[in-house]
Design a protein around this motif. Sequence first.
Motif, mmCIF file in Angstrom:
data_model
loop_
_atom_site.group_PDB
_atom_site.id
_atom_site.type_symbol
_atom_site.label_atom_id
_atom_site.label_comp_id
_atom_site.label_asym_id
_atom_site.label_seq_id
_atom_site.Cartn_x
_atom_site.Cartn_y
_atom_site.Cartn_z
ATOM 1 N N LYS A 187 -10.136 4.223 -0.768
ATOM 2 C CA LYS A 187 -10.723 2.879 -0.888
ATOM 3 C C LYS A 187 -9.715 1.813 -0.457
ATOM 4 C CE LYS A 187 -12.665 -0.247 -4.397
ATOM 5 N NZ LYS A 187 -13.890 -0.611 -3.663
ATOM 6 N N GLU A 188 -8.487 1.952 -0.919
ATOM 7 C CA GLU A 188 -7.463 0.955 -0.617
ATOM 8 C C GLU A 188 -7.142 0.911 0.874
ATOM 9 O OE1 GLU A 188 -2.787 -0.099 -1.767
ATOM 10 O OE2 GLU A 188 -3.727 1.764 -2.470
ATOM 11 N N GLU A 207 -9.039 6.710 -4.943
ATOM 12 C CA GLU A 207 -8.548 5.331 -5.017
ATOM 13 C C GLU A 207 -7.769 4.957 -3.759
ATOM 14 O OE1 GLU A 207 -6.293 5.510 -8.581
ATOM 15 O OE2 GLU A 207 -8.061 5.530 -9.903
ATOM 16 N N GLN A 208 -6.994 5.907 -3.241
ATOM 17 C CA GLN A 208 -6.216 5.642 -2.036
ATOM 18 C C GLN A 208 -7.121 5.455 -0.822
ATOM 19 O OE1 GLN A 208 -3.498 8.748 -0.585
ATOM 20 N NE2 GLN A 208 -1.941 7.161 -0.353
ATOM 21 N N GLN A 242 -16.207 8.254 -1.506
ATOM 22 C CA GLN A 242 -15.574 6.942 -1.400
ATOM 23 C C GLN A 242 -15.406 6.527 0.056
ATOM 24 O OE1 GLN A 242 -14.549 4.753 -4.096
ATOM 25 N NE2 GLN A 242 -14.720 3.505 -2.248
ATOM 26 N N GLU A 266 -10.151 -0.556 2.984
ATOM 27 C CA GLU A 266 -10.296 -1.999 2.779
ATOM 28 C C GLU A 266 -9.159 -2.773 3.437
ATOM 29 O OE1 GLU A 266 -10.589 -2.550 -1.411
ATOM 30 O OE2 GLU A 266 -12.720 -1.994 -1.509
ATOM 31 N N THR A 267 -7.967 -2.212 3.435
ATOM 32 C CA THR A 267 -6.808 -2.895 4.016
ATOM 33 C C THR A 267 -6.825 -2.834 5.539
ATOM 34 O OG1 THR A 267 -5.458 -2.363 2.068
ATOM 35 C CG2 THR A 267 -4.277 -2.993 4.080
ATOM 36 N N MET A 282 0.856 -1.201 0.000
ATOM 37 C CA MET A 282 0.000 0.000 0.000
ATOM 38 C C MET A 282 0.890 1.250 0.000
ATOM 39 S SD MET A 282 -3.026 1.032 2.664
ATOM 40 C CE MET A 282 -1.965 0.817 4.110
ATOM 41 N N ASP A 283 0.554 2.202 -0.863
ATOM 42 C CA ASP A 283 1.294 3.456 -0.954
ATOM 43 C C ASP A 283 1.060 4.288 0.311
ATOM 44 O OD1 ASP A 283 2.577 5.727 -1.668
ATOM 45 O OD2 ASP A 283 1.241 6.260 -3.337
ATOM 46 N N SER A 338 -16.980 3.145 1.441
ATOM 47 C CA SER A 338 -16.077 2.128 1.990
ATOM 48 C C SER A 338 -16.382 1.842 3.455
ATOM 49 C CB SER A 338 -14.616 2.571 1.833
ATOM 50 O OG SER A 338 -14.254 2.634 0.471
ATOM 51 N N GLN A 381 -6.636 9.918 -7.770
ATOM 52 C CA GLN A 381 -5.739 9.106 -6.957
ATOM 53 C C GLN A 381 -6.143 9.144 -5.485
ATOM 54 O OE1 GLN A 381 -2.056 10.765 -9.295
ATOM 55 N NE2 GLN A 381 -1.356 9.134 -7.967
#
Length: 388
Positions: free
Chosen positions: A33-34, A30-31, A106, A37-38, A1-2, A110, A27
């Motif tokens: 969401k990532e 998208e970040q 988002q 979720e993580t 993950m960034d 999420s 971006q």
Amino acid sequence: MDENNITRLDIDGKEVIIIGTAHVSKQSAEQVKEVIETEQPDSVCVELDEQRYQSVREGNKWRDMNIFKVVKEKKSTLLLMNMMISSFQNRVAKQFGIKPGQEMIQGIDSAEEVEADLVLADRNIQTTFSRVWRSIGVSGRAKLMLSILYSIFNRETISEQELEKMKQQDMLNSVMQEFTEAFPRLKKPLIDERDQYLAQKIKDAPGDKVVAVLGAAHVPGVKKEINKEQDLDRLTTVPPKSKAPKVIAWMIPILILSIIAYTFMNNPDAAYQQTLSWILWNGSMSALGAAIAFGHPLTIVTAFLVAPLSSLNPMLAAGWFAGIVQASIRKPHVSDFENIAEDVTTVKGFWQNKVTRILLIVVLTNIGSSLGTFIGGADVIRVFFENL
């Protein structure tokens, strides 16, 4: 993950993960969401209040706006300013093909997906606007309006790479420093106080792990304030209006009427000249404001006739009458309300949309009337001294 734009904090055993976002960046969404979720957090905090949350959830609510009510309740200037601010964000978002605030949407979606508690962490937008408006004074308000207006005329585009650079710490500090220098009074209610409010809401969020989705400008301030206890009652109290502007507003017409009355007793011809000057300057400057906003001819005539009288009564304003006449003659259609979000992204759209044109007429007519009051008042005083 960034891990870029992500800040991890430990607050009294609670893990807090802050995502610094740009409000119109693909971006960023998208970040968000990532990360959610993580991390599977217990709570997700978003930089929204209840009013903006409902706007996000229910979509375009402009069609429900009663333009007559807006004018009568003296909300035209604040609403127009709000539209001007959103126009820049909407234009940039349109450039990148995304919705403004997509990262907040988002975050909400999420949070539902991972069954986390959603926390609306920002202060009520009306409270923020009220504290901003009352803290910057008349000159500050004019400067702010001109700056926002410039953003509409400025057609420059930026790359998404440049947008992402705004989230880097050094760039952000530089931007904030320039912002503070340009509007020193604006930073406290708009940024600093909200940093404190956001920090407390994040700290109070339920659970042991919290993800907070914030605009990048708030991240340094929230990091600074989150270890302190914030007084939310103080931060949500709207300061009382200063009595000075009201006193001055009544003193000016009393002074003008007194001077004309005194002159009339000593030199009726000079008093006639003063009265004519007052009518012409007030009427013509107010009518000019309505004309610049492309008001209907009857609207312009209304502005001319009402301004000399409304300038002598602080309870009235020429712009209100001009706006109501315009709204009666050129009634906005449903399509005008539905197209506001799109129309405010261009200067042409601001003037063509019947709703925003009414708001422009109210504001520009009032500005013209104010200018006419000062110029006409100065001329009344000039004639008075010439005939002492």
